[in-house]
Design a protein around this motif. Sequence first.
Motif, PDB file in Angstrom:
ATOM      1  N   LYS A  35       0.969  -1.197  -0.095  1.00  0.00           N
ATOM      2  CA  LYS A  35       0.039  -0.197   0.009  1.00  0.00           C
ATOM      3  C   LYS A  35       0.796   1.377  -0.111  1.00  0.00           C
ATOM      4  N   ASN A  36       1.992   1.214   0.669  1.00  0.00           N
ATOM      5  CA  ASN A  36       2.905   2.456   0.933  1.00  0.00           C
ATOM      6  C   ASN A  36       3.588   2.754  -0.458  1.00  0.00           C
ATOM      7  N   HIS A  37       3.926   1.532  -1.019  1.00  0.00           N
ATOM      8  CA  HIS A  37       4.522   1.598  -2.250  1.00  0.00           C
ATOM      9  C   HIS A  37       3.812   2.161  -3.438  1.00  0.00           C
ATOM     10  N   ASN A  38       2.513   1.876  -3.391  1.00  0.00           N
ATOM     11  CA  ASN A  38       1.451   2.551  -4.490  1.00  0.00           C
ATOM     12  C   ASN A  38       1.377   3.750  -4.093  1.00  0.00           C
ATOM     13  N   PHE A  39       1.249   4.294  -2.789  1.00  0.00           N
ATOM     14  CA  PHE A  39       1.056   5.731  -2.386  1.00  0.00           C
ATOM     15  C   PHE A  39       2.558   6.303  -2.815  1.00  0.00           C
ATOM     16  N   LYS A  40       3.605   5.867  -2.378  1.00  0.00           N
ATOM     17  CA  LYS A  40       4.657   6.561  -2.733  1.00  0.00           C
ATOM     18  C   LYS A  40       4.829   6.762  -4.273  1.00  0.00           C
ATOM     19  N   GLN A  41       4.526   5.904  -5.040  1.00  0.00           N
ATOM     20  CA  GLN A  41       4.660   6.033  -6.515  1.00  0.00           C
ATOM     21  C   GLN A  41       3.717   7.218  -6.931  1.00  0.00           C
ATOM     22  N   SER A  42       2.388   7.433  -6.381  1.00  0.00           N
ATOM     23  CA  SER A  42       1.637   8.528  -6.690  1.00  0.00           C
ATOM     24  C   SER A  42       2.328   9.812  -6.490  1.00  0.00           C
ATOM     25  N   LEU A  43       2.873   9.788  -5.130  1.00  0.00           N
ATOM     26  CA  LEU A  43       3.590  11.069  -4.450  1.00  0.00           C
ATOM     27  C   LEU A  43       4.729  11.533  -5.435  1.00  0.00           C
ATOM     28  N   LEU A  44       5.437  10.428  -5.901  1.00  0.00           N
ATOM     29  CA  LEU A  44       6.597  10.672  -6.902  1.00  0.00           C
ATOM     30  C   LEU A  44       6.163  11.334  -8.074  1.00  0.00           C
ATOM     31  N   SER A 161      10.266  -4.090  10.455  1.00  0.00           N
ATOM     32  CA  SER A 161      11.418  -3.251  10.035  1.00  0.00           C
ATOM     33  C   SER A 161      11.071  -2.707   8.737  1.00  0.00           C
ATOM     34  N   LEU A 162      10.823  -3.407   7.765  1.00  0.00           N
ATOM     35  CA  LEU A 162      10.668  -3.003   6.227  1.00  0.00           C
ATOM     36  C   LEU A 162       9.455  -2.176   6.046  1.00  0.00           C
ATOM     37  N   PHE A 163       8.397  -2.160   6.997  1.00  0.00           N
ATOM     38  CA  PHE A 163       7.284  -1.351   6.977  1.00  0.00           C
ATOM     39  C   PHE A 163       7.788  -0.057   7.657  1.00  0.00           C
ATOM     40  N   LEU A 164       8.627   0.040   8.801  1.00  0.00           N
ATOM     41  CA  LEU A 164       9.033   0.944   9.165  1.00  0.00           C
ATOM     42  C   LEU A 164       9.896   2.053   8.279  1.00  0.00           C
ATOM     43  N   ILE A 165      10.515   1.525   7.442  1.00  0.00           N
ATOM     44  CA  ILE A 165      11.409   1.801   6.572  1.00  0.00           C
ATOM     45  C   ILE A 165      10.487   2.537   5.108  1.00  0.00           C
ATOM     46  N   SER A 166       9.489   1.728   4.689  1.00  0.00           N
ATOM     47  CA  SER A 166       8.767   2.035   3.794  1.00  0.00           C
ATOM     48  C   SER A 166       7.824   3.439   4.359  1.00  0.00           C
ATOM     49  N   GLU A 167       7.507   3.480   5.650  1.00  0.00           N
ATOM     50  CA  GLU A 167       6.693   4.593   5.967  1.00  0.00           C
ATOM     51  C   GLU A 167       7.621   5.747   6.196  1.00  0.00           C
ATOM     52  N   LYS A 168       8.749   5.501   6.445  1.00  0.00           N
ATOM     53  CA  LYS A 168       9.816   6.683   6.397  1.00  0.00           C
ATOM     54  C   LYS A 168      10.016   7.341   4.950  1.00  0.00           C
ATOM     55  N   LYS A 169      10.039   6.417   4.022  1.00  0.00           N
ATOM     56  CA  LYS A 169      10.123   6.882   2.759  1.00  0.00           C
ATOM     57  C   LYS A 169       8.791   7.560   2.290  1.00  0.00           C
ATOM     58  N   ARG A 170       7.931   7.210   2.639  1.00  0.00           N
ATOM     59  CA  ARG A 170       6.591   7.781   2.508  1.00  0.00           C
ATOM     60  C   ARG A 170       6.507   9.166   2.919  1.00  0.00           C
ATOM     61  N   ARG A 171       6.938   9.327   4.080  1.00  0.00           N
ATOM     62  CA  ARG A 171       6.778  10.466   4.930  1.00  0.00           C
ATOM     63  C   ARG A 171       7.841  11.696   4.035  1.00  0.00           C
ATOM     64  N   ILE A 172       8.897  11.319   3.587  1.00  0.00           N
ATOM     65  CA  ILE A 172       9.791  12.060   2.859  1.00  0.00           C
ATOM     66  C   ILE A 172       9.022  12.530   1.658  1.00  0.00           C
ATOM     67  N   LEU A 173       8.309  11.838   1.082  1.00  0.00           N
ATOM     68  CA  LEU A 173       7.600  12.248  -0.096  1.00  0.00           C
ATOM     69  C   LEU A 173       6.300  13.064   0.193  1.00  0.00           C
ATOM     70  N   GLU A 174       5.571  12.994   1.339  1.00  0.00           N
ATOM     71  CA  GLU A 174       4.561  13.627   1.904  1.00  0.00           C
ATOM     72  C   GLU A 174       5.122  15.032   2.094  1.00  0.00           C
ATOM     73  N   PHE A 175       6.279  15.233   2.929  1.00  0.00           N
ATOM     74  CA  PHE A 175       6.631  16.416   3.434  1.00  0.00           C
ATOM     75  C   PHE A 175       7.229  17.220   2.082  1.00  0.00           C
ATOM     76  N   GLU A 176       7.663  16.414   1.070  1.00  0.00           N
ATOM     77  CA  GLU A 176       8.151  17.344   0.172  1.00  0.00           C
ATOM     78  C   GLU A 176       7.106  17.945  -1.082  1.00  0.00           C
ATOM     79  N   ASN A 177       6.121  17.080  -0.957  1.00  0.00           N
ATOM     80  CA  ASN A 177       4.887  17.574  -1.709  1.00  0.00           C
ATOM     81  C   ASN A 177       4.437  18.850  -1.073  1.00  0.00           C
ATOM     82  N   GLU A 178       4.174  18.721   0.394  1.00  0.00           N
ATOM     83  CA  GLU A 178       3.668  20.043   1.165  1.00  0.00           C
ATOM     84  C   GLU A 178       4.880  21.300   1.115  1.00  0.00           C
TER      85      GLU A 178
END
Length: 189
Positions: A35-44, A161-178
């Motif tokens: 789910k994070n992967h799909n969301f991250k792709q959309s943010l990218l 652990s993979l989920f936590l890193i995936s979540e951190k990557k998602r947050r990077i993109l959310e903050f950049e969009n903002e």
Amino acid sequence: MKRLIIIFFILLGSCTSEFSNEKKYSTTYELQIQKNHNFKQSLLNNIELKISKLESIEGFNKIKTYDNLSKKYYNYLTSIENQIKENGNKIFFEKKSYSKIGKEFIMKTRKYKNEIESLSNSSNFIKRLNLVFTMDDIKTKGNIYISYLDYFFKGFPKEYSLFLISEKKRRILEFENEFIDEVTIKNMK
């Protein structure tokens, strides 16, 4: 003899249910990662579109700097993800202290947070950035301090652990969009 047979089936049932719960957790983390992967792709895609249309605005250099810092840190986290997939979260630890990778993870996250913080003028943005990317030790209600990596990674399944890193990557993109929106709105005034 009947009691022994009943105890045997109870023990067998509890072993099976533990495995079942472990599999459930693993599946849940894998679904969240997807789910994070799909969301991250959309943010990218959204970030790329915004940047391509904003080259002429004032503050574009700040946006580009932010984007470069985020890409570098995002790629670093991707390499951490790959190492966790291969070796689990033990990559962060060496005996009773942090490994070279663990220390590097802390250092690179702090550096990224500080560099991004210096680009923003919004105190709310900076406050939230600090909440998400802090590497500070965790203080319990009993005033006990637990180091960041121990608190979030030590003893947990690889999938978590993979989920936590995936979540951190998602947050990077959310903050950049903002951040891009913040600079764009500032230029509209």
